[in-house]
Enzyme design. Structure first.
Site, PDB file in Angstrom:
ATOM      1  N   ASN A  90       0.870  -1.172   0.000  1.00 38.83           N
ATOM      2  CA  ASN A  90       0.000   0.000   0.000  1.00 38.83           C
ATOM      3  C   ASN A  90       0.915   1.233   0.000  1.00 38.83           C
ATOM      4  O   ASN A  90       1.436   1.624   1.047  1.00 38.83           O
ATOM      5  CB  ASN A  90      -0.889  -0.043   1.251  1.00 38.83           C
ATOM      6  CG  ASN A  90      -1.845   1.139   1.321  1.00 38.83           C
ATOM      7  OD1 ASN A  90      -1.758   2.070   0.519  1.00 38.83           O
ATOM      8  ND2 ASN A  90      -2.748   1.098   2.295  1.00 38.83           N
ATOM      9  N   ARG A 117      -2.526  -2.112  -3.553  1.00 39.57           N
ATOM     10  CA  ARG A 117      -3.709  -1.279  -3.400  1.00 39.57           C
ATOM     11  C   ARG A 117      -3.552  -0.108  -4.362  1.00 39.57           C
ATOM     12  O   ARG A 117      -2.571   0.628  -4.289  1.00 39.57           O
ATOM     13  CB  ARG A 117      -3.795  -0.747  -1.971  1.00 39.57           C
ATOM     14  CG  ARG A 117      -4.925   0.220  -1.835  1.00 39.57           C
ATOM     15  CD  ARG A 117      -4.894   0.949  -0.520  1.00 39.57           C
ATOM     16  NE  ARG A 117      -6.020   1.850  -0.478  1.00 39.57           N
ATOM     17  CZ  ARG A 117      -6.025   2.969   0.208  1.00 39.57           C
ATOM     18  NH1 ARG A 117      -4.972   3.318   0.910  1.00 39.57           N
ATOM     19  NH2 ARG A 117      -7.082   3.737   0.205  1.00 39.57           N
ATOM     20  N   HIS A 136     -12.661   3.419  -0.675  1.00 42.23           N
ATOM     21  CA  HIS A 136     -12.745   2.445   0.430  1.00 42.23           C
ATOM     22  C   HIS A 136     -13.460   1.157  -0.009  1.00 42.23           C
ATOM     23  O   HIS A 136     -13.980   0.426   0.818  1.00 42.23           O
ATOM     24  CB  HIS A 136     -13.539   3.004   1.637  1.00 42.23           C
ATOM     25  CG  HIS A 136     -12.823   4.044   2.431  1.00 42.23           C
ATOM     26  ND1 HIS A 136     -13.509   5.056   3.068  1.00 42.23           N
ATOM     27  CD2 HIS A 136     -11.524   4.232   2.710  1.00 42.23           C
ATOM     28  CE1 HIS A 136     -12.648   5.836   3.703  1.00 42.23           C
ATOM     29  NE2 HIS A 136     -11.436   5.355   3.500  1.00 42.23           N
ATOM     30  N   HIS A 165     -17.397   2.884   7.007  1.00 34.74           N
ATOM     31  CA  HIS A 165     -15.951   2.862   7.271  1.00 34.74           C
ATOM     32  C   HIS A 165     -15.603   4.204   7.901  1.00 34.74           C
ATOM     33  O   HIS A 165     -15.609   5.239   7.233  1.00 34.74           O
ATOM     34  CB  HIS A 165     -15.171   2.646   5.966  1.00 34.74           C
ATOM     35  CG  HIS A 165     -13.692   2.640   6.178  1.00 34.74           C
ATOM     36  ND1 HIS A 165     -12.926   1.500   6.121  1.00 34.74           N
ATOM     37  CD2 HIS A 165     -12.836   3.636   6.493  1.00 34.74           C
ATOM     38  CE1 HIS A 165     -11.667   1.801   6.387  1.00 34.74           C
ATOM     39  NE2 HIS A 165     -11.589   3.105   6.616  1.00 34.74           N
ATOM     40  N   GLY A 179     -10.207   8.770   7.040  1.00 28.75           N
ATOM     41  CA  GLY A 179     -11.196   9.019   5.995  1.00 28.75           C
ATOM     42  C   GLY A 179     -12.455   8.258   6.363  1.00 28.75           C
ATOM     43  O   GLY A 179     -12.366   7.211   7.013  1.00 28.75           O
ATOM     44  N   ARG A 191     -11.326  16.301   6.509  1.00 28.02           N
ATOM     45  CA  ARG A 191     -12.151  16.662   5.347  1.00 28.02           C
ATOM     46  C   ARG A 191     -13.552  17.061   5.800  1.00 28.02           C
ATOM     47  O   ARG A 191     -14.126  16.435   6.702  1.00 28.02           O
ATOM     48  CB  ARG A 191     -12.272  15.488   4.369  1.00 28.02           C
ATOM     49  CG  ARG A 191     -10.974  15.106   3.708  1.00 28.02           C
ATOM     50  CD  ARG A 191     -11.231  14.107   2.573  1.00 28.02           C
ATOM     51  NE  ARG A 191      -9.998  13.500   2.114  1.00 28.02           N
ATOM     52  CZ  ARG A 191      -9.714  12.202   2.225  1.00 28.02           C
ATOM     53  NH1 ARG A 191     -10.575  11.361   2.764  1.00 28.02           N
ATOM     54  NH2 ARG A 191      -8.566  11.744   1.782  1.00 28.02           N
ATOM     55  N   ASN A 209     -13.531   0.825  17.244  1.00 25.23           N
ATOM     56  CA  ASN A 209     -13.039   1.034  18.622  1.00 25.23           C
ATOM     57  C   ASN A 209     -13.884   1.914  19.520  1.00 25.23           C
ATOM     58  O   ASN A 209     -13.616   1.985  20.714  1.00 25.23           O
ATOM     59  CB  ASN A 209     -11.638   1.651  18.562  1.00 25.23           C
ATOM     60  CG  ASN A 209     -10.630   0.674  18.004  1.00 25.23           C
ATOM     61  OD1 ASN A 209     -10.448  -0.403  18.550  1.00 25.23           O
ATOM     62  ND2 ASN A 209     -10.009   1.027  16.908  1.00 25.23           N
ATOM     63  N   GLU A 241      -8.353  -4.947   4.656  1.00 21.02           N
ATOM     64  CA  GLU A 241      -8.185  -4.732   3.218  1.00 21.02           C
ATOM     65  C   GLU A 241      -7.031  -5.555   2.663  1.00 21.02           C
ATOM     66  O   GLU A 241      -7.099  -6.075   1.558  1.00 21.02           O
ATOM     67  CB  GLU A 241      -7.960  -3.241   2.946  1.00 21.02           C
ATOM     68  CG  GLU A 241      -9.196  -2.416   3.272  1.00 21.02           C
ATOM     69  CD  GLU A 241      -8.896  -0.951   3.486  1.00 21.02           C
ATOM     70  OE1 GLU A 241      -9.014  -0.191   2.535  1.00 21.02           O
ATOM     71  OE2 GLU A 241      -8.540  -0.569   4.622  1.00 21.02           O
TER      72      GLU A 241
HETATM   73  P1  ADP Z   1      -6.961   5.190   8.531  1.00 17.58           P
HETATM   74  O1  ADP Z   1      -8.234   5.661   7.900  1.00 17.58           O
HETATM   75  O2  ADP Z   1      -5.804   6.110   8.316  1.00 17.58           O
HETATM   76  O3  ADP Z   1      -6.660   3.729   8.263  1.00 17.58           O
HETATM   77  P2  ADP Z   1      -7.861   4.327  11.111  1.00 17.58           P
HETATM   78  O4  ADP Z   1      -8.866   3.426  10.475  1.00 17.58           O
HETATM   79  O5  ADP Z   1      -6.789   3.716  11.926  1.00 17.58           O
HETATM   80  O6  ADP Z   1      -7.219   5.309  10.091  1.00 17.58           O
HETATM   81  O7  ADP Z   1      -8.692   5.347  12.036  1.00 17.58           O
HETATM   82  C1  ADP Z   1      -8.082   6.363  12.735  1.00 17.58           C
HETATM   83  C2  ADP Z   1      -9.124   7.025  13.621  1.00 17.58           C
HETATM   84  O8  ADP Z   1      -9.624   6.069  14.563  1.00 17.58           O
HETATM   85  C3  ADP Z   1      -8.569   8.189  14.445  1.00 17.58           C
HETATM   86  O9  ADP Z   1      -9.482   9.267  14.453  1.00 17.58           O
HETATM   87  C4  ADP Z   1      -8.466   7.582  15.834  1.00 17.58           C
HETATM   88  O10 ADP Z   1      -8.574   8.520  16.859  1.00 17.58           O
HETATM   89  C5  ADP Z   1      -9.683   6.676  15.823  1.00 17.58           C
HETATM   90  N1  ADP Z   1      -9.637   5.735  16.938  1.00 17.58           N
HETATM   91  C6  ADP Z   1      -8.758   4.740  17.156  1.00 17.58           C
HETATM   92  N2  ADP Z   1      -9.030   4.145  18.361  1.00 17.58           N
HETATM   93  C7  ADP Z   1     -10.083   4.804  18.893  1.00 17.58           C
HETATM   94  C8  ADP Z   1     -10.840   4.686  20.092  1.00 17.58           C
HETATM   95  N3  ADP Z   1     -10.548   3.772  20.995  1.00 17.58           N
HETATM   96  N4  ADP Z   1     -11.856   5.538  20.290  1.00 17.58           N
HETATM   97  C9  ADP Z   1     -12.159   6.474  19.381  1.00 17.58           C
HETATM   98  N5  ADP Z   1     -11.502   6.640  18.231  1.00 17.58           N
HETATM   99  C10 ADP Z   1     -10.487   5.816  17.984  1.00 17.58           C
END
Ligand code: ADP
Length: 415
Positions: A7, A99, A189, A217, A221, A250, A345, A396
């Site tokens: 990626n 990717r 995505h 998702h 993003g 964004r 999460n 992914e």
């Molecule tokens: P990307 O889109 O770059 O792959 P991720 O899917 O890892 O990013 O998502 C990142 C986001 O997820 C960030 O805003 C981060 O704060 C949020 N995040 C990760 N863990 C938690 C959590 N426990 N509670 C709330 N938000 C979370």
């Protein structure tokens, strides 16, 4: 088959090495052998490599460009240092899956990379000027290191959304702009939406054609997709990833008049306002604090920060409105699926999005919701909820590895 999944971004390269073949795909028994990331390419890069079952190996080194980064990854994979028992030389890397962000109108599924395909990915540069060049650099780098004998496959972020009907992908602007410039909704995505829809139907034991879900998702993003009978029929990102939900930096949907208005008031060009909508808006822009949802939630709780709360409220409200719209677009769904860093999460954000959907029969079980964090997959809706709610961690890379095997072996692509 050992598949290297790459990626390549503008300043980072992420990889996973996954052992999979058709038999493993059908039993969901693929094995990740190693993964890692090289960040801040172009300067003093940070390298983090991990072999499964071992602690991460961290180092720093100047890394000139994507080609150098891919070379470093490949050398590490086959080295003694990585200690991957089944991979000792380049000959043990059997295929590479990339990717690729924009496949334009041409690529509706994953394909073997030929000269002609490479030209097609180049054609997508106009639509994804930041991403496609990095993806091309990754492809040429892997070719240079491994040689043309190792098959490489492109898996497109846009491909899953090729099933959008014309009335969903066309903007109501003069039609000649679509004809001349292919201005339309593409959606992104796609690999993530496709993967979680596949996992959902596997968990429920459903046929592809019986899969009617809305997938969210929510990461840095954010996008949402309406999946009817297994096909994406609408999605919130558009010509570029700017449209739709509120994201880390964004804005998502805005009245396009805002561009000229901000431009004339602040003395900015259209390109500068577009950059502002991409990089300084969303959670960061509203809160004035951070684009990181976890930090924003902490600010909201610990300091009761008004703008942190507001940013979270706008984020959840937008997502809820889209769920409502897609339930109408697809004449009802069986489930809502959350994925991405926030979706996987944050019980709080999931609850806040779903709270306003009780009229539609969406009931989240607080106890179930609370335990689904850190990659735990499962149902969070209450028994009897008319629409089920699931948390499904996205993967992914796994789908890219599986598609790579299918393309290389000529097996049909199923989602
Ligand atoms: P990307 O889109 O770059 O792959 P991720 O899917 O890892 O990013 O998502 C990142 C986001 O997820 C960030 O805003 C981060 O704060 C949020 N995040 C990760 N863990 C938690 C959590 N426990 N509670 C709330 N938000 C979370």
């Amino acid at each position: 088959m050992n598949v290297l999944v790459l990626n390549c971004g503008s300043s980072s390269v992420k990889f996973q090495l996954i052992a999979t073949d058709l038999d493993q795909i059908s039993h969901d028994s693929d094995a990740r052998l190693a993964h890692g990331i090289i960040e801040r390419i172009g300067g003093a890069a940070i390298i983090t490599f991990t072999t499964e079952g071992s602690p991460p190996q961290r180092s720093a080194a100047p890394v000139r460009d994507t080609r150098a980064a891919v070379d470093i990854i490949l050398r590490w994979i086959v080295s003694k240092e990585s200690g991957i028992a089944t991979v000792n030389s380049f000959a043990d890397v059997h295929a590479v899956g990339h990717r690729v962000v924009h496949g334009g109108e041409r690529f509706s599924k994953s394909v073997l990379i030929t000269e002609d395909v490479l030209r097609g990915i180049e054609d997508g540069i106009e639509l994804a000027p930041l991403h496609n060049p990095a993806n091309i650099a990754g492809i040429t780098a892997a070719r240079a290191s491994l040689g043309l004998g190792v098959p490489q496959v492109a898996v497109f972020d846009t491909a899953f959304h090729h099933t959008l009907p014309e009335y969903a992908y066309l903007y109501a602007v003069p039609y000649q702009f679509y004809r001349r410039h292919r201005i339309r909704r593409y959606g992104f995505h796609g690999t993530s939406h496709r993967y979680v829809a596949y996992r959902y139907r596997t968990l429920r034991g459903l046929a592809r054609e019986a899969t009617n879900v809305i997938t969210l998702h929510l990461g840095n993003g954010c996008s949402i997709a309406a999946i009817r009978e297994g096909n994406s029929i609408d999605t919130s990102m558009g010509l570029t990833p700017l449209e739709g939900l509120v994201m880390g930096t964004r804005s998502g949907d805005v009245d396009v008049s805002v561009v000229d208005f901000i431009g004339s008031k602040e003395g900015l060009s259209a390109a500068e306002v577009e950059s502002l909508l991409n990089k300084q808006s969303g959670l960061l822009g509203v809160s004035g604090l951070t684009d990181d949802m976890r930090e924003l939630l902490a600010e909201a709780h610990e300091h009761n920060d008004r703008r942190a709360r507001l940013a979270i409220e706008i984020f959840c409200y937008r997502a809820r409105k889209y769920i409502g719209a897609y339930l109408a677009a697809m004449n009802g769904a069986d489930a809502i699926v959350f994925t991405g860093g926030i979706g996987e999460n944050s019980p709080e954000i999931r609850a806040a999005i779903c709270d306003g959907l009780s009229w539609l029969g969406v009931q989240v079980d607080a106890g179930r919701n609370a335990v689904h964090t850190s990659g735990r997959e499962g149902q969070i809706s209450a028994e009897g909820s008319r629409v089920s709610v699931y948390v499904i961690p996205t993967n992914e890379e796994l789908l890219i590895a599986r598609d790579t095997v299918r393309v290389v072996t000529g097996a049909p692509q199923r989602f």
